[in-house]
Design an enzyme around this catalytic site. Structure first.
Site, short mmCIF file in Angstrom:
data_model
loop_
_atom_site.label_atom_id
_atom_site.label_comp_id
_atom_site.label_asym_id
_atom_site.label_seq_id
_atom_site.Cartn_x
_atom_site.Cartn_y
_atom_site.Cartn_z
CE LYS A 1 32.12 36.79 30.17
NZ LYS A 1 32.66 37.34 31.44
NE ARG B 1 33.57 42.95 27.54
CZ ARG B 1 34.29 41.84 27.71
NH1 ARG B 1 34.29 40.88 26.83
NH2 ARG B 1 35.03 41.71 28.78
NE ARG C 1 41.11 36.19 34.39
CZ ARG C 1 40.08 36.69 33.71
NH1 ARG C 1 39.09 35.90 33.30
NH2 ARG C 1 40.03 37.98 33.43
NE ARG D 1 43.04 38.95 30.91
CZ ARG D 1 41.74 38.88 30.63
NH1 ARG D 1 41.15 37.70 30.46
NH2 ARG D 1 41.02 39.98 30.51
NE ARG E 1 38.95 43.42 32.76
CZ ARG E 1 39.41 42.26 33.23
NH1 ARG E 1 40.39 42.24 34.10
NH2 ARG E 1 38.88 41.14 32.83
P1 ADP Z 1 35.45 35.14 32.58
O1 ADP Z 1 35.78 34.43 31.29
O2 ADP Z 1 33.97 35.27 32.79
O3 ADP Z 1 36.16 36.44 32.73
P2 ADP Z 1 36.98 32.99 33.84
O4 ADP Z 1 36.36 31.75 33.30
O5 ADP Z 1 38.31 33.39 33.31
O6 ADP Z 1 35.94 34.21 33.77
O7 ADP Z 1 37.08 32.82 35.43
C1 ADP Z 1 37.63 33.84 36.24
C2 ADP Z 1 38.41 33.24 37.41
O8 ADP Z 1 37.52 32.58 38.30
C3 ADP Z 1 39.43 32.17 37.00
O9 ADP Z 1 40.54 32.30 37.86
C4 ADP Z 1 38.71 30.85 37.23
O10 ADP Z 1 39.60 29.78 37.53
C5 ADP Z 1 37.82 31.18 38.43
N1 ADP Z 1 36.53 30.48 38.45
C6 ADP Z 1 35.72 30.19 37.38
N2 ADP Z 1 34.60 29.56 37.78
C7 ADP Z 1 34.69 29.47 39.13
C8 ADP Z 1 33.83 28.90 40.16
N3 ADP Z 1 32.65 28.35 39.85
N4 ADP Z 1 34.24 28.99 41.44
C9 ADP Z 1 35.42 29.57 41.76
N5 ADP Z 1 36.27 30.10 40.86
C10 ADP Z 1 35.92 30.05 39.56
P1 ADP Z 2 36.95 39.28 30.84
O1 ADP Z 2 35.92 38.34 30.27
O2 ADP Z 2 37.82 38.64 31.82
O3 ADP Z 2 36.37 40.58 31.22
P2 ADP Z 2 38.03 39.52 28.19
O4 ADP Z 2 39.19 38.62 27.99
O5 ADP Z 2 36.71 39.11 27.66
O6 ADP Z 2 37.94 39.81 29.73
O7 ADP Z 2 38.33 40.96 27.62
C1 ADP Z 2 39.56 41.62 27.83
C2 ADP Z 2 39.49 43.01 27.19
O8 ADP Z 2 39.31 42.89 25.77
C3 ADP Z 2 38.33 43.88 27.64
O9 ADP Z 2 38.62 44.58 28.84
C4 ADP Z 2 38.16 44.82 26.45
O10 ADP Z 2 39.16 45.83 26.44
C5 ADP Z 2 38.43 43.90 25.27
N1 ADP Z 2 37.21 43.26 24.77
C6 ADP Z 2 36.90 41.94 24.76
N2 ADP Z 2 35.70 41.70 24.22
C7 ADP Z 2 35.21 42.93 23.84
C8 ADP Z 2 34.00 43.37 23.23
N3 ADP Z 2 33.03 42.51 22.87
N4 ADP Z 2 33.87 44.71 23.01
C9 ADP Z 2 34.81 45.59 23.35
N5 ADP Z 2 35.97 45.23 23.94
C10 ADP Z 2 36.18 43.92 24.19
#
Ligand code: ADP
Ligand code: ADP
Ligand code: ZN
Length: 216
Positions: free
Chosen positions: A13, A88, A127, A160, A171
Site C-alpha cells: 500500500k 482498519r 522490508r 522497523r 500483526r
Molecule cells: P504496506 O504499506 O502495505 O505495509 P509496503 O509498501 O511497505 O507495504 O511494502 C512492504 C514490503 O514489500 C516492502 O519491503 C516493499 O519494498 C515490498 N514490496 C512492495 N510491493 C512489492 C511487489 N509488488 N513485489 C515485491 N515486493 C514488494
Molecule cells: P503496515 O501497513 O506495515 O501494517 P503501518 O505502518 O500502517 O503498518 O502501522 C504500524 C502500526 O501503527 C500498526 O501495527 C498499529 O499499531 C498502528 N496503526 C496504524 N494505523 C492504524 C489504524 N488505522 N488503527 C489503529 N492502529 C494503527
C-alpha cells in the site's frame, strides 16, 4: 480523488500510494507514518500509541479517529488524498464516513490489495525503511542501489522494530480479525475494487489507475 488503500501489512500500500499521490497531486496520508512521527517527536499522541505499536496491536479507535479528524479537516486535504492504513476497523470506517460527510466529501473507491500470506511474511521481514524520507525497500525484491543507503535521499535504512518475525505474525492475525471485515463492509457499499498486489510494481500501479479512474 479520494481513495483508501486496504490490505494486510506488507501488501504494498505504502509503496504504491507514495507514487500515485504524487501523480494525482493529492496527499498520501499513512496513519502508521503519522504515528511513528509522533513517537519520534515524543508527543502525547506518540506516548499513548507506542505500547500498542510495539506489540503489533491496533492503537485504540478514538485516538486514531481524533488524529484523522484533525488531519482531514485541514485545508490541504481538500485537494484529495490516498488513505493508507486507515480505516482498519468497522468503527473507524463509520467514523470516516461521518467525518467526510460533515466536510461535504465522500470516498470514491476503496482499493483492496490481494497478497498471499507467505508473500506477506517474506515482504515484511525483508522490508527496510529510510530514516530520513520514509521511502521503503526490500532486501531482495526492491533493493537500494547501495546497501543500507536510500536512493531517494541518501538517508540510512533501518528495519522497523515491528517487522521482526514474531510481531509480524501477530500483526497478520490482528488484520484478519479486525480489518478483514472491512472487505464486506465496503463491498456492500459498492466501493470495493480488488487488485492483485503480487507481481511487478508497474503492473500493480496500472491496475490501480484503472480501477480508480474507472470510477471517477
Ligand atoms: P504496506 O504499506 O502495505 O505495509 P509496503 O509498501 O511497505 O507495504 O511494502 C512492504 C514490503 O514489500 C516492502 O519491503 C516493499 O519494498 C515490498 N514490496 C512492495 N510491493 C512489492 C511487489 N509488488 N513485489 C515485491 N515486493 C514488494
Ligand atoms: P503496515 O501497513 O506495515 O501494517 P503501518 O505502518 O500502517 O503498518 O502501522 C504500524 C502500526 O501503527 C500498526 O501495527 C498499529 O499499531 C498502528 N496503526 C496504524 N494505523 C492504524 C489504524 N488505522 N488503527 C489503529 N492502529 C494503527
Ligand atoms: Zn530517503
Amino acid at each position: 480523488m479520494r481513495v483508501a488503500f486496504l490490505g494486510p501489512p506488507g501488501a504494498g500500500k505504502g509503496t504504491q500510494a507514495r507514487e500515485l499521490a504524487q501523480e494525482w497531486e493529492g496527499l498520501h496520508l499513512a496513519t502508521g507514518d503519522m504515528l511513528r512521527e509522533a513517537v519520534a517527536a515524543g508527543s502525547a499522541l506518540g506516548r499513548e500509541a507506542k505500547g500498542y505499536m510495539d506489540k503489533g496491536a491496533l492503537v485504540p479507535d478514538d485516538v486514531i479517529i481524533r488524529m484523522m479528524a484533525e488531519r482531514l479537516g485541514k485545508a490541504d486535504a481538500g485537494r484529495g488524498f490516498i488513505l493508507d492504513g486507515f480505516p482498519r476497523t468497522i468503527a473507524q470506517a463509520e467514523a470516516l464516513a461521518k467525518l467526510l460527510k460533515d466536510l461535504g466529501q465522500s470516498l470514491d473507491t476503496v482499493v483492496y490489495f490481494d497478497v498471499s500470506e507467505p508473500e506477506l511474511l517474506r515482504r515484511l521481514t525483508g522490508r527496510r525503511v529510510c530514516r530520513t524520507c520514509g521511502h521503503t525497500y526490500h532486501v531482495t525484491s526492491n533493493p537500494p542501489r547501495r546497501d543500507g543507503v536510500c536512493d531517494a535521499c541518501g538517508g540510512e535504512l533501518y528495519q522497523r522494530e515491528d517487522d521482526r518475525e514474531d510481531t509480524v505474525k501477530n500483526r497478520l492475525e490482528v488484520y484478519r480479525r479486525q480489518t478483514e471485515p472491512l472487505l464486506d463492509y465496503y463491498r456492500q457499499r459498492n466501493l470495493l475494487a480488488t487488485v492483485s498486489g503480487e507481481g511487478p510494481l508497474a503492473t500493480i500501479r496500472d491496475a490501480i489507475r484503472k480501477v480508480v479512474g474507472g470510477m471517477r
